[in-house]
Scaffold this active site. Structure first.
Site, PDB file in Angstrom:
ATOM      1  N   ASP A  21       0.821  -1.211   0.000  1.00  0.00           N
ATOM      2  CA  ASP A  21       0.000   0.000   0.000  1.00  0.00           C
ATOM      3  C   ASP A  21       0.860   1.269   0.000  1.00  0.00           C
ATOM      4  O   ASP A  21       1.966   1.273   0.542  1.00  0.00           O
ATOM      5  CB  ASP A  21      -0.911  -0.029   1.238  1.00  0.00           C
ATOM      6  CG  ASP A  21      -2.029   0.978   1.155  1.00  0.00           C
ATOM      7  OD1 ASP A  21      -2.370   1.419   0.026  1.00  0.00           O
ATOM      8  OD2 ASP A  21      -2.571   1.336   2.211  1.00  0.00           O
ATOM      9  N   ASN A  23       1.209   3.440  -2.920  1.00  0.00           N
ATOM     10  CA  ASN A  23       1.707   3.875  -4.233  1.00  0.00           C
ATOM     11  C   ASN A  23       1.156   5.246  -4.626  1.00  0.00           C
ATOM     12  O   ASN A  23       1.889   6.091  -5.159  1.00  0.00           O
ATOM     13  CB  ASN A  23       1.299   2.877  -5.324  1.00  0.00           C
ATOM     14  CG  ASN A  23       1.890   1.500  -5.115  1.00  0.00           C
ATOM     15  OD1 ASN A  23       2.771   1.318  -4.290  1.00  0.00           O
ATOM     16  ND2 ASN A  23       1.407   0.532  -5.877  1.00  0.00           N
ATOM     17  N   TRP A  26       2.721   7.999  -2.551  1.00  0.00           N
ATOM     18  CA  TRP A  26       4.108   8.192  -2.991  1.00  0.00           C
ATOM     19  C   TRP A  26       4.116   9.101  -4.223  1.00  0.00           C
ATOM     20  O   TRP A  26       4.880  10.060  -4.294  1.00  0.00           O
ATOM     21  CB  TRP A  26       4.746   6.841  -3.319  1.00  0.00           C
ATOM     22  CG  TRP A  26       6.184   6.937  -3.721  1.00  0.00           C
ATOM     23  CD1 TRP A  26       7.279   6.830  -2.903  1.00  0.00           C
ATOM     24  CD2 TRP A  26       6.689   7.150  -5.046  1.00  0.00           C
ATOM     25  NE1 TRP A  26       8.432   6.975  -3.636  1.00  0.00           N
ATOM     26  CE2 TRP A  26       8.097   7.177  -4.948  1.00  0.00           C
ATOM     27  CE3 TRP A  26       6.098   7.337  -6.291  1.00  0.00           C
ATOM     28  CZ2 TRP A  26       8.931   7.371  -6.058  1.00  0.00           C
ATOM     29  CZ3 TRP A  26       6.909   7.538  -7.403  1.00  0.00           C
ATOM     30  CH2 TRP A  26       8.309   7.549  -7.281  1.00  0.00           C
ATOM     31  N   HIS A  38       2.410   3.288  -9.032  1.00  0.00           N
ATOM     32  CA  HIS A  38       2.215   1.843  -9.218  1.00  0.00           C
ATOM     33  C   HIS A  38       3.434   1.229  -9.909  1.00  0.00           C
ATOM     34  O   HIS A  38       3.858   0.129  -9.560  1.00  0.00           O
ATOM     35  CB  HIS A  38       0.935   1.561 -10.002  1.00  0.00           C
ATOM     36  CG  HIS A  38      -0.318   1.968  -9.276  1.00  0.00           C
ATOM     37  ND1 HIS A  38      -0.521   1.654  -7.950  1.00  0.00           N
ATOM     38  CD2 HIS A  38      -1.409   2.662  -9.671  1.00  0.00           C
ATOM     39  CE1 HIS A  38      -1.706   2.144  -7.572  1.00  0.00           C
ATOM     40  NE2 HIS A  38      -2.251   2.764  -8.598  1.00  0.00           N
ATOM     41  N   GLU A  68     -12.173  -5.024  -3.785  1.00  0.00           N
ATOM     42  CA  GLU A  68     -12.712  -3.656  -3.677  1.00  0.00           C
ATOM     43  C   GLU A  68     -11.990  -2.684  -4.616  1.00  0.00           C
ATOM     44  O   GLU A  68     -12.487  -1.578  -4.865  1.00  0.00           O
ATOM     45  CB  GLU A  68     -12.573  -3.148  -2.231  1.00  0.00           C
ATOM     46  CG  GLU A  68     -13.524  -3.803  -1.249  1.00  0.00           C
ATOM     47  CD  GLU A  68     -13.167  -5.258  -0.913  1.00  0.00           C
ATOM     48  OE1 GLU A  68     -11.969  -5.599  -0.882  1.00  0.00           O
ATOM     49  OE2 GLU A  68     -14.103  -6.060  -0.713  1.00  0.00           O
ATOM     50  N   LEU A 132      11.198 -20.485  -3.141  1.00  0.00           N
ATOM     51  CA  LEU A 132      10.235 -19.512  -2.613  1.00  0.00           C
ATOM     52  C   LEU A 132       8.951 -19.616  -3.427  1.00  0.00           C
ATOM     53  O   LEU A 132       8.998 -19.732  -4.652  1.00  0.00           O
ATOM     54  CB  LEU A 132      10.828 -18.098  -2.756  1.00  0.00           C
ATOM     55  CG  LEU A 132       9.907 -16.907  -2.467  1.00  0.00           C
ATOM     56  CD1 LEU A 132       9.584 -16.819  -0.980  1.00  0.00           C
ATOM     57  CD2 LEU A 132      10.562 -15.592  -2.902  1.00  0.00           C
TER      58      LEU A 132
END
Ligand code: IPE
Ligand code: IPE
Ligand code: MG
Length: 248
Positions: A21, A23, A26, A38, A68, A132
């Site tokens: 969260d 972006n 920023w 983004h 959402e 990973l």
């Protein structure tokens, strides 16, 4: 028998989940369009995936688009979908060579076709990855996930496949989109918010929470280490008493 010392705790979290969260904030602070925020957010993700692997984190789950987030302007949604395609295009060979397996949770079938195709390609190309698991939460919402599980279980009861009494925590977990993942140990939210925003509500029951004012595009290896250090200091009691209190 003496209580285990703090140093016996696992040094790293096995499963780290991040709500990527900040972006937009920023971008606003830099006087740039939200899309640029983004784009910078994707760069941060690329670095954090590498850093997570080096730190031997086994599962990294990132919230990239919530159920959402469709409420955003169409142009912003389009940018986010394009960035997903670009991320896979630019990273797939490196993910593969690093042994990172790409996966996704959420209603992927509702994403634009170009995203679905790219995701399928990225997941197929990296399926042998053992170092990973990088799970992208896309069109993901925890309430919807829980409702989906409830419906599937109701159908299973109605058709006689399972008895109501057989529905346990473990059975319920096995009907969630995260059935192949352990619960997250640590949930990180940059940008100073202290809410889950419909992320992993069931799975977060005993996750440690970490929030930082740093915005996601500025979240780097150093910030990851601060979060992991904070995690290492936490006393995870799971409702019991502290291990250091067990002899007294
Ligand atoms: C996170 O950054 C990206 C997504 C939700 C897709 P935001 O776009 O929410 O950034 P802020 O919260 O407006 O700063
Ligand atoms: C959560 O961030 C979703 C993602 C990071 C993908 P939001 O920016 O959508 O959350 P709210 O609206 O601040 O709760
Ligand atoms: Mg936000």
């Amino acid at each position: 028998m003496s209580a285990p010392s703090k140093t016996e705790r696992p040094a790293v979290a096995q499963h780290v989940a991040i709500i990527m969260d900040g972006n937009g904030r920023w971008a606003r602070r830099q006087g740039l369009p939200r899309a640029e925020g983004h784009r910078r957010g994707v760069l941060a993700l690329k670095d954090i995936v590498k850093a997570a692997k080096v730190r031997q984190i086994k599962y990294l789950t990132v919230y990239a688009f919530s159920t959402e987030n469709w409420r955003r302007p169409q142009a912003e949604v389009d940018v986010l979908m394009d960035l997903l395609v670009e991320f896979i295009n630019s990273e797939v060979s490196e993910l593969k060579s690093e042994g990172v397996r790409l996966d996704a949770i959420g209603h992927i079938e509702e994403l634009p076709a170009r995203c679905q195709e790219k995701l399928a390609e990225g997941m197929a190309a990296t399926r042998m990855g053992r170092n990973l698991v990088l799970t992208l939460a896309l069109n993901y919402g925890a309430r919807r996930e829980i409702v989906d599980a409830a419906r599937a279980l109701a159908d299973a009861v109605r058709s006689g496949q399972i008895e109501t009494q057989e529905i346990t925590d473990a059975v319920f977990s096995a009907h969630l989109s995260t059935k192949d993942l352990p619960d997250p140990d640590l949930i990180i939210r940059p940008s100073g918010e202290w809410r889950l925003s419909n992320f992993l509500l069931w799975q977060a029951a005993y996750a440690e929470m970490y929030s930082t004012e740093v915005l996601w595009p500025d979240f780097d290896e150093k910030e990851l280490d601060l979060a992991l250090d904070a995690f290492a200091q936490r006393d995870r009691r799971y409702g019991a008493i502290s291990r250091t209190d067990q002899t007294s």
